[in-house]
Design an enzyme around this catalytic site. Sequence first.
Site, short mmCIF file in Angstrom:
data_model
loop_
_atom_site.label_atom_id
_atom_site.label_comp_id
_atom_site.label_asym_id
_atom_site.label_seq_id
_atom_site.Cartn_x
_atom_site.Cartn_y
_atom_site.Cartn_z
N ASN A 90 0.78 -1.30 -0.09
CA ASN A 90 0.03 -0.08 0.07
C ASN A 90 0.67 1.23 -0.05
OD1 ASN A 90 -2.30 1.91 0.67
ND2 ASN A 90 -0.97 1.95 2.52
N TYR A 156 3.42 9.76 -10.76
CA TYR A 156 2.49 9.16 -9.84
C TYR A 156 1.63 8.07 -10.91
CZ TYR A 156 -1.38 8.16 -6.39
OH TYR A 156 -2.23 7.68 -5.60
N LYS A 160 1.78 4.16 -10.92
CA LYS A 160 0.47 3.21 -10.69
C LYS A 160 -0.14 2.37 -11.77
CE LYS A 160 -0.18 4.63 -6.52
NZ LYS A 160 -0.20 3.91 -5.54
N THR A 191 -7.95 11.11 2.75
CA THR A 191 -6.70 10.57 3.67
C THR A 191 -5.76 11.84 3.69
OG1 THR A 191 -5.34 10.02 1.76
CG2 THR A 191 -6.81 8.31 2.69
N1 LIG Z 1 -5.94 8.53 -1.16
C1 LIG Z 1 -6.11 8.51 -2.31
O1 LIG Z 1 -7.12 9.10 -2.87
C2 LIG Z 1 -5.74 7.30 -3.07
C3 LIG Z 1 -6.30 6.90 -4.22
C4 LIG Z 1 -5.69 5.87 -4.78
C5 LIG Z 1 -4.38 5.26 -4.52
N2 LIG Z 1 -4.14 5.87 -3.33
C6 LIG Z 1 -2.76 5.05 -2.85
O2 LIG Z 1 -3.10 4.65 -1.51
C7 LIG Z 1 -1.72 4.49 -0.83
C8 LIG Z 1 -1.79 5.02 0.53
O3 LIG Z 1 -2.41 6.47 0.35
P1 LIG Z 1 -2.91 7.46 1.49
O4 LIG Z 1 -3.96 8.08 0.64
O5 LIG Z 1 -3.38 6.61 2.47
O6 LIG Z 1 -1.68 8.37 1.95
P2 LIG Z 1 -1.08 8.58 3.30
O7 LIG Z 1 -1.99 8.87 4.37
O8 LIG Z 1 -0.12 9.60 3.21
O9 LIG Z 1 -0.46 7.22 3.65
C9 LIG Z 1 0.85 7.07 3.04
C10 LIG Z 1 1.54 5.91 3.68
O10 LIG Z 1 2.76 5.44 3.01
C11 LIG Z 1 3.85 5.30 3.79
N3 LIG Z 1 4.77 5.51 3.24
C12 LIG Z 1 5.28 6.46 2.51
N4 LIG Z 1 6.70 6.28 1.74
C13 LIG Z 1 6.95 5.00 2.33
C14 LIG Z 1 8.16 4.36 2.49
N5 LIG Z 1 9.27 4.78 1.45
N6 LIG Z 1 8.38 3.07 2.86
C15 LIG Z 1 7.28 2.93 3.82
N7 LIG Z 1 6.08 3.40 3.78
C16 LIG Z 1 5.98 4.60 3.17
C17 LIG Z 1 3.35 6.33 4.83
O11 LIG Z 1 4.29 5.85 6.08
P3 LIG Z 1 5.38 6.54 6.67
O12 LIG Z 1 5.39 7.87 6.57
O13 LIG Z 1 5.13 6.06 8.13
O14 LIG Z 1 6.70 5.72 6.03
C18 LIG Z 1 2.10 6.54 4.94
O15 LIG Z 1 1.51 5.16 5.94
C19 LIG Z 1 -0.70 5.09 -1.78
O16 LIG Z 1 -0.15 4.15 -2.45
C20 LIG Z 1 -1.51 5.96 -2.48
O17 LIG Z 1 -0.92 6.05 -3.92
C21 LIG Z 1 -4.59 6.74 -2.53
#
Ligand SMILES: NC(=O)c1ccc[n+]([C@@H]2O[C@H](COP(=O)([O-])OP(=O)(O)OC[C@H]3O[C@@H](n4cnc5c(N)ncnc54)[C@H](OP(=O)(O)O)[C@@H]3O)[C@@H](O)[C@H]2O)c1
Length: 252
Positions: A90, A156, A160, A191
């Site tokens: 994730n 991005y 993806k 988020t």
């Molecule tokens: N929110 C959306 O609209 C959306 C839509 C589609 C897909 N996504 C995907 O969903 C995933 C989570 O996104 P989110 O929206 O929940 O964002 P978020 O709240 O910013 O969470 C991102 C997470 O990724 C971790 N992370 C970032 N860089 C990292 C690294 N180098 N190693 C390990 N962990 C890392 C962060 O943890 P630490 O800072 O503790 O490392 C955090 O727990 C992402 O892949 C994002 O692209 C999100």
Amino acid sequence: MGKLDGKVALVTGATSGIGEVTARLFAAEGATVVVSGRNVERGSTIADDIARQGGTAMFVKADVCKTEDVQAMVRATVDTYGGLHVLFNNAGISGDTAPTTECTEENWDAVVDTSLKGTFLGMKYGIPAMLKTGGGSIINNSSNSGVVGFPGLPAYSAAKGGIVILTKTTALECAKQGIRVNVICAGTVVTPMVRQFMASNEGMQQYLESRTPMGRLGTPEEFAQLALFLASDDSAWCTGASHILDGGMLAV
Ligand SMILES: NC(=O)c1ccc[n+]([C@@H]2O[C@H](COP(=O)([O-])OP(=O)(O)OC[C@H]3O[C@@H](n4cnc5c(N)ncnc54)[C@H](OP(=O)(O)O)[C@@H]3O)[C@@H](O)[C@H]2O)c1
């Protein structure tokens, strides 16, 4: 009875947003959960919280861009809990907003390494552990930006999109080995990452809502329910599939 009773689940990027909510749901559904990420304080708090609520969880610090961290994360999971059944790749960052001509190489590398290489490393080291456990389910986190272009987010979108085809490839490789590999392509889920993105891009929230036929953005809880389905035996015949979750955005 929980849908994940007896299963060990590893969630990367579980210190915030979608990963955190999904890790909590997996634990509530009976899984033993490894909460992973780089933020030790957040990760430990979430794991402790799960334990306080009657679940079993531990935090393992890992940067998914680093081979040695991913190897150690999988090793800690297996050494502590005896195997690995569910892997949710994730972790991801959206990076800077700029068109391709202005996207820096540093931004490209950071975004692609976290999402695409991190997913690759998770599977590279997670699959052997899953095979020894007797099989399992991998869920990769793409985005609808991995299916259609998103101007201003070239790294991005590329990362993806790469996850979508990597998922299909690995799913085919594992199809007869008891390991299913699926990918979720979500629209905008509210988020911390998205709040920050919307705050730094004026009018973005209204734009994203207007592009969503259902007229609202998604929640991490809605995402976690789809991840739970893919993690559980309810999805026993699903593999190599892209699961769209976007309030109708890609139906247009
Ligand atoms: N929110 C959306 O609209 C959306 C839509 C589609 C897909 N996504 C995907 O969903 C995933 C989570 O996104 P989110 O929206 O929940 O964002 P978020 O709240 O910013 O969470 C991102 C997470 O990724 C971790 N992370 C970032 N860089 C990292 C690294 N180098 N190693 C390990 N962990 C890392 C962060 O943890 P630490 O800072 O503790 O490392 C955090 O727990 C992402 O892949 C994002 O692209 C999100």
